[in-house]
Motif scaffolding. Sequence first.
Motif: not given
Length: 556
Positions: A240-269
């Motif tokens: 609401n910085q503009c105070h113009s009667g229009k409130v803008k809604v933003f959604l921002d995402i920062d993502s980080e990937s890492s190795a899973c601590r506990d995993w178990k895969i069965s089958g061919t994969a």
Amino acid sequence: MELLVRYLDRSNSISSVMTQDVIKEENLRDDLKYYFMSPCEKYRTRRHKPWKMGVQILKIIMITTQLVLFGLNNQLVVAYKEENTMALKNLFLKDYSGVDEDDYCVAVYTQQAVYDSLYYVLDQYSQLGQLSVGPISYAEDEDGKLQPLIICKEYYKRGGVKPSDEAFDIDAHLETVCISHDPKTANQWKTKNASFFELDFYRLVDIKITFQLKGINLQTVRSRELPDCYSFYVTITLDNQCHSGKVKVFLDIDSESSACRDWKISGTAEKNTHYLLVFDGFVILVCISSAVLCTRSIVLAVRLLQRFSRFLDENFNRKVCEDDQKEFLNGWYVLVIVSDILAIVGSILKMEIQAKSLTSYDVCSIFLGTSTLMVWVGVIRYLGYFQKYNVLILTMKAAFPKVLRFCCCAGMIYLGYTFCGWIVLGPYHEKFEGLSRVAECLFSLLNGDDMFTTFAQLKDKNILVWLFSRAYLYSFISLFIYMVLSLFIALITDSYETIKKYQRDGFPLTDLQKFLREQKDFPVVEENGQTAVELKHSVLCCCQRVSANDDVILIS
């Protein structure tokens, strides 16, 4: 008799010295000829196998394969992040249409709509486990406690506004108040924090909601690769910085990937990264071999240049001309070495990503993509040995200096139009709102793209600006399309015609080329254009540019 013996000895010594000089000159000529031969000619001459060319061909195949494999994996990562972003926008933004409006997601215009949007986020966050269809959940800290959602509102410290009286009293200092919201106490958050949600909109600057979520990219299981675990840092801002009667809604995402601590895969994969790691290691070895061979060629060229320069200095007291120096300083080898370095760094990053030690997909993509680009550009060097395929290289080499000087001049005019369009038309046209957008819009107009839309989208509420925009756009299009672009093409066409003429009639010879052709006598041309004397026992003359005009560039 004694005088005759001395004369014969002196004659033999002079003959011996001349013989040594001739042998030294012939050895230098043979080495230079061999250095400038193509790989096929070297093989026919000395049966020297073209290891360097073979390494380059092998490197092209391997680096391209490596890039394709990494690109397919990177597409899965990018698709996962983009689809998660879209899913979270639909989960947490009330009345989200699925398409962002300009640079924001949603806009609200009433006080009740602001409250509804704020409460909607909190309610959706509390019911995340029952709403989301993907493997996503709340984040936990080291003690196993759920990370809370944090709401912060920023507002002016004190203020009073009376638009009807054209009066206001504002303390410009900003204050920030925050509360946290735990999903386990979802039924109590509104009653406990009722005062926090009493908003003074004339003082409100913005509201920021931040929380952290966890997710797993399970789709990589089908690619026989371990899934990555992701941390999503979500920030929802009601601006609401503009105070113009229009409130803008933003959604921002920062993502980080890492190795899973506990995993178990069965089958061919199953975990299947060691083959790729071995392949990447082999790519690094090939690139190191390529860099070593090219460095060796550069060192050999420098030594030959020193020998040739020493020969000129000792016999004719002259220096090697600039055109001949460029023949020894081969830019293709530098290009190959740079591509090898980028490929080695990119391969190391790729190995770290596959081992789940790093997650710098974008940095790795830049290194691998740039190295692949340079490797494929380097192929042109081998095509340059064929006259019919050499026209592009020679034309680019001849036209580049003139085109560069021309672009510097045209760039000044382009920057002037960029700044002018931004400051005048920015408030009235979306394509001129920022400097980068203005530059992109003008470049599109320069190529004849989207012209009518650019004219039609300008708001005609201000007649003065409308008239200026017409003069601005018509003058830019007329100047750059009809004059600048035509001259740009003419420079390249002129260089192309010059190269075609040289290929038909022969290129002007430099000192190096005359030396390699074993020409012993060369006329010395005086300033008046007449032949004055001839250099006996000489294989060289001064580097001269023999052309009809000063703009012709001699290319060997």
